[in-house]
Design a protein around this motif. Structure first.
Motif, PDB file in Angstrom:
ATOM      1  N   TYR A  58       0.713  -1.296   0.015  1.00  0.00           N
ATOM      2  CA  TYR A  58       0.081  -0.098   0.074  1.00  0.00           C
ATOM      3  C   TYR A  58       0.963   1.057   0.183  1.00  0.00           C
ATOM      4  N   ASN A  59       2.054   1.005  -0.212  1.00  0.00           N
ATOM      5  CA  ASN A  59       3.044   2.126   0.005  1.00  0.00           C
ATOM      6  C   ASN A  59       3.056   3.154  -1.341  1.00  0.00           C
ATOM      7  N   GLU A  60       2.125   3.803  -1.508  1.00  0.00           N
ATOM      8  CA  GLU A  60       2.257   4.669  -2.799  1.00  0.00           C
ATOM      9  C   GLU A  60       3.138   5.489  -2.781  1.00  0.00           C
ATOM     10  N   GLU A  61       3.870   6.039  -1.913  1.00  0.00           N
ATOM     11  CA  GLU A  61       4.704   6.974  -1.843  1.00  0.00           C
ATOM     12  C   GLU A  61       6.180   6.267  -2.427  1.00  0.00           C
ATOM     13  N   THR A  63       6.313   3.581  -4.303  1.00  0.00           N
ATOM     14  CA  THR A  63       6.076   3.270  -5.669  1.00  0.00           C
ATOM     15  C   THR A  63       6.238   4.748  -6.542  1.00  0.00           C
ATOM     16  N   TRP A  64       5.714   5.689  -5.915  1.00  0.00           N
ATOM     17  CA  TRP A  64       5.958   6.875  -6.728  1.00  0.00           C
ATOM     18  C   TRP A  64       7.345   7.445  -7.036  1.00  0.00           C
ATOM     19  N   ASP A 230       3.054  -1.437 -10.617  1.00  0.00           N
ATOM     20  CA  ASP A 230       1.449  -1.208 -10.191  1.00  0.00           C
ATOM     21  C   ASP A 230       0.675  -2.466 -10.134  1.00  0.00           C
ATOM     22  N   THR A 233       2.116  -4.449  -7.215  1.00  0.00           N
ATOM     23  CA  THR A 233       1.455  -4.243  -6.050  1.00  0.00           C
ATOM     24  C   THR A 233      -0.086  -4.409  -5.801  1.00  0.00           C
ATOM     25  N   GLN A 234      -0.973  -4.193  -6.897  1.00  0.00           N
ATOM     26  CA  GLN A 234      -2.121  -4.824  -7.277  1.00  0.00           C
ATOM     27  C   GLN A 234      -2.384  -6.383  -6.530  1.00  0.00           C
TER      28      GLN A 234
END
Ligand code: PA5
Length: 465
Positions: A58-61, A63-64, A230, A233-234
């Motif tokens: 869930y760590n979108e930061e 990933t970004w 993505d 992580t999905q």
């Protein structure tokens, strides 16, 4: 979703002595498992519980940031070189080997769509390292130094060799070719990176090395070679949702954890074999071996009793090991549980041409290599049943980023649940630290002098150097 078929664990199939009455055991352990899963999920955000790996999907930061960095260096490098040991390398290697087209590093730049080749240096063999350094054009190589503790002797020695060579060849510009992935608070690598001006990615607190594949440790290399993070992580998130189910009847990680635990403690199956029928998943088996061994092999339980628990994990490859280890699995000691890892659909179908009339081989003509592969896996399972060897099958629909995310996360949760069943800390590694400290001592690190004398006396007459 990934499927777990445990039919061949049942005592009706492999006999009372080797098998379990699985439905009865699921009922017996229903409450224990419910509590373990509930605890894992309610403790995962608490500092010190070492469960932050459950949040990595869930760590979108992160990933970004890794995507942004990968975009920034796009087309700049011909090679990515990962320096790391154990948990800092095995997950990355497993996923890259599974998801990149086979023989990626042998493809031309055009065939690779201008994406870089990737090398994992997870050993310090001087011959191997020297050979690799002779192949790589360091001007076109991005070196990712990965160490959570920031001072593991092997990684830092690799880094020192690389830094020296790169600085000599590239001058001060070498700094643009180094990135560090490390802990944000501790370790020499962080200090050094700040001094030298390297780009740094941080590994969150409470993530042990072997559970770090979905932090920047893995995600950054994946993004650099163009893997779809993505989708990975999905896959993790969907699996996480499924594994939040506290009912063992619907939770495959809990089922496989309990099966392994009972096989070890009740049926004397002290070895867990991971046998993928896919060459692309061979390093997933290596990763599993580390996860299983380092997490579950423990001297003491959480109440400090000496327990010396843990199954020995072994990697076997289908079909390769049908012609080697399977003899032992079928006829040797019945002390193993065998995990067959299958892929439902391969990317390619390869036909076997109908070119011979000889009865001994003509049956192969007109079939596909895929059919043969499936028949081989089926035959292995059938022969294991004949010999009353407990086995189970994990099937992934296809080798994609999405299913790889699911698979690895499933094994992580399975390991955590098994650790809880043994009542041990699955997230520390005192046995590894012990040998790390002895290495520091033998190599003359300041502060380890007493240890050095102690080790030398232990090794008297047996040391190599
Ligand atoms: O799983 C673990 O914790 C270990 O295998 C470590 O990953 C390995 O020892 C390397 O440690 P570090 O990342 O601190 O260099």
């Amino acid at each position: 979703m990934i499927d777990l078929n445990y039919r061949n664990i049942n005592c009706e199939i492999v006999g009372e002595e080797n098998g379990l009455n699985i439905e009865e055991e699921f009922d017996n352990y229903k409450e224990t498992i419910r509590k373990i899963i509930a605890d894992l999920n309610s403790n995962k955000d608490k500092p010190g519980q070492k469960l932050q790996w459950m949040n990595l999907g869930y760590n979108e930061e992160t990933t970004w940031y890794v995507k942004e960095f990968a975009a920034m260096v796009e087309n700049r490098f011909e090679n990515i070189l990962i320096l790391g040991m154990g948990g800092s390398a095995l997950g990355g290697k497993a996923v890259c080997e599974a998801l990149l087209p086979p023989y990626w590093n042998f493809l031309t730049q055009e065939q690779r769509n201008n994406l870089p080749r990737i090398f994992f240096l997870d050993n310090i063999d001087p011959d191997q390292m020297n050979a690799l350094l002779n192949i790589l054009d360091l001007k076109k190589t991005l070196v990712n130094v990965i160490t959570k503790s920031g001072d593991t002797a092997e990684v830092m020695a690799q880094y020192m060799v690389l830094k020296d060579k790169m600085q000599k060849e590239l001058g001060d510009d070498y700094r643009k070719n180094v990135i560090a992935t490390t802990d944000k608070n501790i370790g020499i690598l962080k200090q050094l990176s700040n001094q030298e001006g390297y780009k740094i990615f941080y590994i969150p607190d409470d993530v042990s090395g072997r559970f770090s594949v979905f932090s920047a440790v893995g995600l950054l290399p994946f993004a650099l070679v163009g893997l779809n993070i993505d989708e990975i992580t999905q896959g993790i998130k969907d699996m996480d949702l499924a594994l939040k189910n506290t009912d063992i009847h619907y939770n495959i990680a809990a089922q496989n954890a309990l099966i392994h635990y009972l096989m070890d403690t009740k049926k004397g199956k002290h070895i867990s074999v991971m046998m993928p029928y896919s060459n692309r998943l061979r390093y997933v088996a290596d990763w599993y071996c580390q996860l299983w061994a380092e997490s579950l092999g423990k001297e003491r339980d959480k109440d400090n009793n000496i327990v010396n628990v843990g199954q020995t994990p072994i990697k076997a490859i289908g079909v390769t090991d049908q012609h080697s280890q399977i003899q032992l699995y079928n006829e040797g000691p019945n002390n193993k549980i065998i995990n067959i890892l299958r892929v439902k659909e391969f990317d390619t179908t390869l036909e076997i041409p109908n070119i011979f009339e000889y009865t001994g081989i003509s049956y192969l003509g007109g079939k596909t290599m895929n059919q043969l592969f499936d028949a081989e896996a089926d035959s292995t399972i059938a022969s294991l049943i004949d010999y009353k060897r407990p086995n189970l099958t994990i099937t992934i629909p296809k080798i994609t980023p999405y299913y790889l995310g699911q698979l690895l996360y499933m094994f992580e949760v399975q390991t955590a649940i098994t650790g809880a069943l043994y009542n041990i800390d699955a997230f520390d590694q005192p046995g590894v630290e012990q040998s790390k400290n002895y290495t520091y001592a033998l190599m003359g690190r300041v502060g380890y002098e007493d240890s050095a004398n102690e080790v030398k006396s232990k090794l008297e007459n047996t040391v190599f150097s």
